[in-house]
Design an enzyme around this catalytic site. Structure first.
Site, short mmCIF file in Angstrom:
data_model
loop_
_atom_site.label_atom_id
_atom_site.label_comp_id
_atom_site.label_asym_id
_atom_site.label_seq_id
_atom_site.Cartn_x
_atom_site.Cartn_y
_atom_site.Cartn_z
N HIS A 184 -6.66 -6.02 -1.51
CA HIS A 184 -5.69 -4.92 -1.43
C HIS A 184 -4.32 -5.55 -1.24
O HIS A 184 -3.80 -6.15 -2.18
CB HIS A 184 -6.06 -3.93 -0.32
CG HIS A 184 -5.22 -2.69 -0.29
ND1 HIS A 184 -4.89 -1.98 -1.44
CD2 HIS A 184 -4.62 -2.02 0.74
CE1 HIS A 184 -4.15 -0.92 -1.11
NE2 HIS A 184 -3.97 -0.94 0.20
N ASP A 203 -8.42 -3.26 -7.06
CA ASP A 203 -7.90 -2.94 -5.73
C ASP A 203 -9.00 -2.27 -4.91
O ASP A 203 -9.46 -1.17 -5.26
CB ASP A 203 -6.69 -2.03 -5.87
CG ASP A 203 -5.98 -1.76 -4.56
OD1 ASP A 203 -6.67 -1.44 -3.57
OD2 ASP A 203 -4.74 -1.86 -4.51
N SER A 253 0.83 -1.20 0.00
CA SER A 253 0.00 0.00 0.00
C SER A 253 0.88 1.27 0.00
O SER A 253 1.68 1.43 -0.91
CB SER A 253 -0.97 -0.02 1.19
OG SER A 253 -1.98 0.95 1.03
#
Length: 338
Positions: free
Chosen positions: A277, A210, A114
């Site tokens: 994610h 995502d 991330s």
């Protein structure tokens, strides 16, 4: 490199400083190493016996903030001095690791998830320069390929958010030299503008859908006043045909902007058509029995083949809902929250 988003104002950064993403005072003293950090030969066959380091995240700008002065923000209960010095934190951690043996490494892999995945891209070439010339040095960005795209209302709302982060924390002082940001200060915070000039081999691991980008870049609350996307954002099974068509358009944009990665020698890709994610630090996603697969390859297998150059490792999935190995989003989310 740990992920955890960004903060774009003194107030939000001060509030963040009172959490585990803003101060070591609030961080757990022990954390589980799993996925790419797992020490299990079966779950992590290529990297289980490596020296492993988790770099905790506390600057709110992908380890790139660089403001000399500190401040005490107003409007925050028990506010303390806060600092925007992610770049110096990064340098201090690497300096410490070099003294602990990193300087003698013959192989090294910088990865992140991330905001940490973006950091892995931003710092990739810099990391390579710290290591011996004979060392094999590569980088992996997990769910860090944030797109510079319009949201469903036609606005570049995330670009505006990034601009605030960059200016607040003086991030532009540490942009890669090759990235020209004179016309648009946000340009060098989006991977699609950075990757063309990165020299160190990079692996991009990203779901085509995502869920963090879906909820914060493509369909932020500010662009969905009527809440028409509420159910769809939380589980694709509730998306209408029209909404799925829009999501397929965003997937197409991602694939288009990854073409430059596919054209680079020794670079890798794993783009599955799942609603997820981060995946690299989760055993069940990395190499578990029910891990998502593309062309019958798990993420761990593909990353290992890429790093050790056993074969070309660029796996791009077909469009949703073609992949039966993708977990249901609601079931996956419950696992992640446990």
């Amino acid at each position: 490199m740990e992920g955890g988003g960004w903060c774009s104002s003194d107030l939000s950064c001060a509030q963040r400083s009172q959490t585990s993403l803003g101060s070591s005072k609030h961080m757990a003293r022990q954390i589980l190493f799993s996925g790419i950090l797992s020490m299990s030969p079966s779950l992590n066959p290529d990297f289980y016996n490596w020296n492993q380091v988790k770099i905790r995240y506390c600057d709110g700008a992908s380890f790139s903030g660089d403001v000399d002065s500190d401040l005490v923000p107003s409007g925050v209960r028990n506010a303390q001095h806060i600092h925007y010095r992610g770049q110096k934190l990064w340098q201090a951690v690497i300096g410490d690791l070099l003294h602990r043996g990193l300087a003698d490494a013959d192989k090294a892999l910088l990865s992140g998830c991330s905001a940490g995945g973006l950091a892995a891209i931003l710092h990739c070439d810099k990391f390579q320069k710290f290591l011996p010339k004979k060392a094999t040095v590569k980088c992996l960005s997990d769910a860090g390929y944030f797109l510079d795209v319009q949201d469903i209302s036609g606005n570049y709302s995330f670009r505006s958010f990034y601009e605030k982060v960059i200016k607040l924390q003086n991030v532009q002082a540490n942009f890669p030299e090759s990235c020209d940001s004179k016309d648009d200060v946000t340009k060098c915070f989006f991977p699609e503008y950075l990757v063309k000039d990165i020299q160190t081999p990079l692996f991009i691991l990203n779901p085509a859908y995502d869920v963090w980008q879906l909820q914060n870049i493509w369909i932020p609350d500010s662009a969905d006043i009527s809440k028409a996307w509420n159910l769809c954002k939380n589980d694709p099974i509730h998306c209408s045909e029209g909404q799925i068509e829009i999501l397929q358009g965003y997937r197409k944009k991602l694939i288009e902007r990854l073409k430059i990665v596919q054209q680079k020698d020794l670079w890798g890709l794993f783009i599955n058509s799942c609603f997820l994610h981060c995946q690299s630090e989760v055993d069940t996603a990395w190499n578990g029995l029910h891990a998502p697969r593309v062309n019958n390859q798990t993420i761990a297998e593909t990353v290992g083949e890429w790093f050790f150059e056993r074969k070309i490792a660029q796996e791009v999935d077909c469009a949703y809902p073609c992949n039966p190995t993708c977990p249901p989003w609601n079931g996956w989310r419950r696992k992640m929250l446990k």
